[in-house]
Design an enzyme around this catalytic site. Structure first.
Site, PDB file in Angstrom:
ATOM      1  CG  HIS A 183      -1.791   0.939   1.392  1.00  0.00           C
ATOM      2  ND1 HIS A 183      -3.016   0.979   0.610  1.00  0.00           N
ATOM      3  CD2 HIS A 183      -1.858   2.101   1.960  1.00  0.00           C
ATOM      4  CE1 HIS A 183      -3.679   2.038   1.087  1.00  0.00           C
ATOM      5  NE2 HIS A 183      -3.059   2.916   1.872  1.00  0.00           N
ATOM      6  CG  ASP A 192      -0.565   5.555   2.491  1.00  0.00           C
ATOM      7  OD1 ASP A 192      -1.871   5.559   1.940  1.00  0.00           O
ATOM      8  OD2 ASP A 192      -0.031   4.667   3.199  1.00  0.00           O
ATOM      9  CG  MET A 245      -0.013  11.587   1.831  1.00  0.00           C
ATOM     10  SD  MET A 245      -0.041  11.707   3.743  1.00  0.00           S
ATOM     11  CE  MET A 245      -0.334   9.903   4.170  1.00  0.00           C
ATOM     12  CG  HIS A 286      -4.651   5.738  -0.255  1.00  0.00           C
ATOM     13  ND1 HIS A 286      -4.969   5.867   1.185  1.00  0.00           N
ATOM     14  CD2 HIS A 286      -5.932   6.441  -0.481  1.00  0.00           C
ATOM     15  CE1 HIS A 286      -5.568   6.630   1.737  1.00  0.00           C
ATOM     16  NE2 HIS A 286      -6.361   6.944   0.695  1.00  0.00           N
ATOM     17  CG  MET A 316      -4.807  10.042   0.794  1.00  0.00           C
ATOM     18  SD  MET A 316      -3.824   9.663   2.433  1.00  0.00           S
ATOM     19  CE  MET A 316      -2.706   8.637   1.755  1.00  0.00           C
ATOM     20  CG  MET A 331      -9.519   6.986   4.133  1.00  0.00           C
ATOM     21  SD  MET A 331      -8.253   6.017   4.083  1.00  0.00           S
ATOM     22  CE  MET A 331      -7.186   6.986   5.487  1.00  0.00           C
ATOM     23  N   GLY A 370      -3.917  11.400   6.117  1.00  0.00           N
ATOM     24  CA  GLY A 370      -2.616  12.450   6.332  1.00  0.00           C
ATOM     25  C   GLY A 370      -1.727  11.869   6.993  1.00  0.00           C
ATOM     26  CG  ASP A 381      -5.480   3.213   4.818  1.00  0.00           C
ATOM     27  OD1 ASP A 381      -4.602   3.145   5.815  1.00  0.00           O
ATOM     28  OD2 ASP A 381      -5.262   3.873   3.673  1.00  0.00           O
ATOM     29  CB  SER A 415       2.446   2.925  12.958  1.00  0.00           C
ATOM     30  OG  SER A 415       0.680   2.530  13.298  1.00  0.00           O
TER      31      SER A 415
HETATM   32  C1  DX5 Z   1      -3.199   7.447   6.398  1.00  0.00           C
HETATM   33  C2  DX5 Z   1      -2.595   6.411   5.268  1.00  0.00           C
HETATM   34  C3  DX5 Z   1      -2.477   4.880   5.870  1.00  0.00           C
HETATM   35  C4  DX5 Z   1      -1.459   4.864   7.026  1.00  0.00           C
HETATM   36  C5  DX5 Z   1      -2.098   4.159   7.700  1.00  0.00           C
HETATM   37  O1  DX5 Z   1      -3.595   8.692   5.914  1.00  0.00           O
HETATM   38  O2  DX5 Z   1      -3.709   6.218   4.531  1.00  0.00           O
HETATM   39  O3  DX5 Z   1      -2.249   4.172   4.815  1.00  0.00           O
HETATM   40  O4  DX5 Z   1      -0.271   4.592   6.563  1.00  0.00           O
HETATM   41  O5  DX5 Z   1      -1.282   4.147   9.106  1.00  0.00           O
HETATM   42  P1  DX5 Z   1      -1.561   3.370  10.498  1.00  0.00           P
HETATM   43  O6  DX5 Z   1      -1.937   1.916   9.917  1.00  0.00           O
HETATM   44  O7  DX5 Z   1      -0.510   3.598  11.192  1.00  0.00           O
HETATM   45  O8  DX5 Z   1      -2.855   4.086  10.869  1.00  0.00           O
HETATM   46 ZN    ZN Z   2      -3.628   4.793   2.723  1.00  0.00          ZN
END
Ligand code: DX5
Ligand code: ZN
Length: 222
Positions: free
Chosen positions: A32, A34, A36, A65, A67, A136, A141, A174, A197
């Protein structure tokens, strides 16, 4: 079957190859990624160049993903970089149906994500265009946030909507998922589970993924 999608957001990028190999050998199904932009969300990560580089380290499907604001401007670049699933936010574009169709036309799976404030019912008229629906369970973020409990109800609503239409949409969740609430999101209907995490902040990410794998297998057997 449950798919595990470790999020590299919490990985150590100095040792990224080792970290990817670890989650891969632990049993990850997707990576996955992310993206941003500091506009749609207040954080900034990486763009197509990094994803193209990571592509050389892994054959796992890349679950991208986005964002970002104006996702329609960038999907081709992410597809070229090696994204297999491209998920954008419903809230980030006025023309979601057009973008879903465009992503499919590029040969990728088309995903759509909902922030915590957006009801699942907004997707009623898009079901035929969606390959993956991302709920979500935190505000997008940042990694390491607390799971929003209301998301369980939302997952159930999404599951009902998908099943009622006989749609083959992967339901992904997620944010804030760890060993203790993994079973709850699975029971609520999630089939692709993202964890950042709770995998990469542990001493041994490979073993942690394997633990999630065992949990998922136990659930499948019940
Ligand atoms: C947050 C991301 C997630 C993030 C999740 O905006 O989209 O993919 O990595 O992290 P955890 O699992 O630590 O909540
Ligand atoms: Zn994500």
């Amino acid at each position: 079957m449950i798919k595990l999608a470790p999020s590299l957001l919490s990985a150590d990028f100095c040792n990224i190859k080792t970290q990817i190999e670890a989650v891969q050998s632990g049993g990850a199904d997707y990576l996955h990624l992310d993206v941003m932009d500091g506009r749609f969300v207040p954080n900034i990560t990486w763009g197509p160049k990094i994803i193209a580089d990571l592509r050389k380290c892994s054959a796992l499907p890349f679950d991208c993903h986005l964002m970002i604001a104006e996702p329609e401007r960038y999907v081709e670049q992410f597809r070229q970089a090696g994204a297999d699933i491209i998920t954008f936010h419903y809230e980030a574009t006025p023309h979601a149906q057009r973008l879903l169709a465009h992503i499919r036309s590029l040969g990728a799976k088309a995903g759509i994500a909902l922030c915590p404030q957006t009801p699942v019912s907004m997707l009623q008229d898009l079901l035929g265009d969606i390959d993956l629906l991302l709920i979500m369970s935190v505000n997008p973020g940042f990694g390491g946030q607390r799971f929003i409990e209301r998301s369980l109800r939302k997952l159930r609503e999404a599951r009902t909507l998908i099943d009622a239409h006989g749609a083959s949409i992967e339901l992904e969740v997620d944010g804030g998922i760890h060993l203790e609430n993994f079973e709850a999101v699975r029971e609520a209907g999630a089939r692709v589970i993202v964890m950042g995490s709770s995998i990469f902040d542990t001493a041994n990410p490979r073993e942690t993924v394997a633990e999630f794998r065992t949990l998922a297998a136990g659930a499948a057997a019940r």
